[in-house]
Design an enzyme around this catalytic site. Structure first.
Site, short mmCIF file in Angstrom:
data_model
loop_
_atom_site.label_atom_id
_atom_site.label_comp_id
_atom_site.label_asym_id
_atom_site.label_seq_id
_atom_site.Cartn_x
_atom_site.Cartn_y
_atom_site.Cartn_z
N ALA A 220 0.98 -1.29 0.10
CA ALA A 220 0.12 -0.07 -0.15
C ALA A 220 0.91 1.36 -0.02
CB ALA A 220 -0.82 -0.07 1.16
N LYS A 261 -3.58 4.52 -1.55
CA LYS A 261 -2.37 5.16 -0.74
C LYS A 261 -1.38 5.73 -2.02
CE LYS A 261 -4.33 2.73 2.59
NZ LYS A 261 -5.32 1.65 2.49
N HIS A 453 -15.12 0.46 17.04
CA HIS A 453 -14.55 1.89 16.99
C HIS A 453 -15.27 2.56 16.00
CE1 HIS A 453 -11.85 -0.09 14.02
NE2 HIS A 453 -11.54 1.02 13.56
N1 F0G Z 1 -3.00 -2.92 3.84
C1 F0G Z 1 -2.56 -1.64 4.55
C2 F0G Z 1 -0.95 -1.67 5.15
C3 F0G Z 1 -3.29 -0.69 4.99
O1 F0G Z 1 -3.08 0.33 5.54
C4 F0G Z 1 -4.80 -0.80 4.52
C5 F0G Z 1 -5.91 0.17 4.89
C6 F0G Z 1 -5.21 -2.13 3.92
C7 F0G Z 1 -4.21 -2.89 3.63
C8 F0G Z 1 -6.75 -2.10 3.40
O2 F0G Z 1 -6.73 -1.62 2.18
O3 F0G Z 1 -8.43 0.18 2.83
O4 F0G Z 1 -7.93 -0.21 0.42
O5 F0G Z 1 -9.12 -2.07 1.74
N2 F0G Z 1 -5.69 1.25 5.51
C9 F0G Z 1 -6.30 2.44 5.67
C10 F0G Z 1 -5.67 3.29 6.67
C11 F0G Z 1 -7.78 1.86 5.72
O6 F0G Z 1 -6.44 4.35 7.12
O7 F0G Z 1 -4.84 3.04 7.48
P1 F0G Z 1 -8.11 -0.96 1.51
#
Ligand code: F0G
Length: 461
Positions: A220, A261, A453
């Site tokens: 990501a 991201k 949450h």
């Molecule tokens: N892997 C990582 C490292 C992430 O930070 C996230 C999502 C995901 C997988 C899942 O991806 O949201 O596109 O389904 N992180 C967001 C955050 C939600 O706020 O850190 P996703």
């Protein structure tokens, strides 16, 4: 020539702006009460600076918008898919591409193909949805992060690193039969957006090869990881970001990507793989859960914007201004002695609520109380990563108190100026100055059984 004081000026200018409004303290007091003191329940117009997440909240470039117009919406064989596939292969070296609607869609598809009951999936700290997708299949996510990652005051340049001893112990104990793959998250969100070094990636990869176990990246924030490698590992000082990315991915068998991201888009994700056999297994689930293999949950235009975004996110000047903005806010807060997790990672600042408001009893949700105060004083929205997010113990139903009570301030990409960062710092300075007055927190009046949450409701004590 680089003027030393201003080496991180943004390599872009602004073409479109979106209005945001500074509300009054009275309005915010009323809104947060109506939202039952849950920041997820606020409307966006009630927020001045939104640091809830850096996911899907970035600004696209004119080139990305232009590619949106060229999007090919054909169900099968879309040109936009080919553009994305070529771009992913050029940047990562992975030949097989499976588009998904976002990161967790990619987890669902790949894990459906590879994870079975009783399996063990080692890695550095797994992200929540990754862990949930593993546990849903009655398998276990095994955290093999280095111990230094758990000490918020200890400086280590690569706190996302995998502890090789812990990993080899797991390999010896469970073997290839129970370990379908290893997943390394770059940068490691759960550890605070902390990077993984190339050295560590090489060693993890060699160990995986020795035991015949595939290695995947949760990529990501891979571009931010390459920036830290360039800055902190001497060997890479003169390499381009794209060269570093290519080498990094060469050590893995594939990747999962939440494109929201480092893809610089508002929605999207994908799986990219080296080998055809895994690809063939995975596409069956992609068709079942996401969509046909040449769009998998994304519109053609979104795939086009993502292709351009991946190229832009792997340019040094962009990455420097991006990561250094996060560090700018971090440095300002450290100067004010506001307790933050160190070192500062790639995408967010983490306030340490245990050191910030120790006067609030733990049972009254310190980090949540601090997040609410930040909203009330400045209209700034962060997110609690503490007792509320940790949920109750599934057996005893008691609150679980994690070691860290944090408030994450995630900085969206290409969205806010350093003036906004200064504003955040001033608000925190004010709250920090009056922290001794904070004696009480909140109590829960409603909560669901898991993932509380998002929908929890609170009242002030
Ligand atoms: N892997 C990582 C490292 C992430 O930070 C996230 C999502 C995901 C997988 C899942 O991806 O949201 O596109 O389904 N992180 C967001 C955050 C939600 O706020 O850190 P996703």
């Amino acid at each position: 020539m680089n003027i030393p004081e201003f080496p991180f000026a943004e390599p872009y200018k602004i073409k479109t702006v979106e209005k945001i409004r500074r509300s009054t303290p009275e309005e915010r007091e009323k809104w947060i009460k109506e939202a039952k003191y849950n920041l997820f329940k606020l409307k966006s117009y009630q927020v001045f600076i939104d640091l809830l997440t850096d996911s899907g909240t970035g600004a696209m470039s004119d080139e990305q918008w232009a590619e949106m117009m060229r999007g090919d919406e054909s169900y099968a064989g879309s040109r936009s898919f080919d553009l994305l596939k070529e771009t992913v292969e050029r940047i990562t070296g992975f030949k097989y591409l499976i588009p998904t609607h976002q990161g967790r869609g990619a987890e669902n598809v790949l894990f459906s193909a590879l994870v079975k009951e009783g399996d063990i999936i080692p890695g550095n700290m797994h992200f929540d949805t990754t862990k949930a997708h593993i546990e849903l299949r009655k398998a276990t996510a095994l955290d093999c992060t280095i111990d230094e990652a758990y000490d918020t005051e200890h400086y280590h340049p690569f706190k996302g690193n995998v502890d090789l001893q812990k990993l080899e112990d797991a390999f010896k104990k469970y073997g290839r039969q129970r370990i379908p793959f290893v997943i390394v998250t770059v940068t490691c969100n759960t550890a605070g957006g902390q990077p993984v070094s190339m050295q560590n990636i090489r060693e993890v990869s060699a160990l995986c090869k020795k035991y015949g176990i595939p290695l995947y990246f949760d990529a990501a924030r891979f571009a931010e990881n390459t920036y830290f490698i360039k800055k902190r590992e001497r060997e890479f000082k003169d390499k381009s970001i794209k060269q570093i990315a290519k080498e990094m991915f060469s050590y893995a068998d594939g990747m999962l990507m939440s494109a929201k991201k480092d893809g610089l888009v508002n929605i999207g994700g994908f799986i990219a793989l080296k080998d055809e056999e895994t690809y063939r297994k995975a596409i069956v689930y992609n068709i079942l859960y996401e969509g046909f293999i040449t769009y998998g949950g994304m519109a053609g235009r979104d795939m086009g914007a993502l292709a351009v975004g991946l190229d832009e996110a792997t340019e040094f000047d962009y990455l420097e201004s991006r990561v250094e903005q996060v560090h700018y806010l971090g440095r300002r807060l450290m100067e004010l002695e506001v307790p933050v997790q160190q070192p500062i990672g790639g995408h967010a600042i983490y306030l340490d609520a245990n050191r910030f408001v120790p006067t609030i009893p733990r049972e009254q949700f310190r980090a949540q109380s601090l997040a609410i105060e930040l909203y009330k004083v400045g209209g700034i929205r962060g997110v609690e990563i503490g007792t509320i997010m940790a949920d109750r113990d599934p057996v005893t139903r008691e609150n679980r108190y994690p070691k860290l009570e944090l408030v994450r301030l995630a900085i969206p990409r290409r969205v806010y100026s350093n003036n906004h960062m200064n504003f955040v710092a001033e608000v925190l300075k004010h709250i920090y100055g009056t922290r001794h007055e904070a004696k009480t927190g909140y109590r829960i009046v409603y909560e669901p059984p898991i993932l509380r949450h998002f929908t929890v409701e609170l009242e002030k004590i």
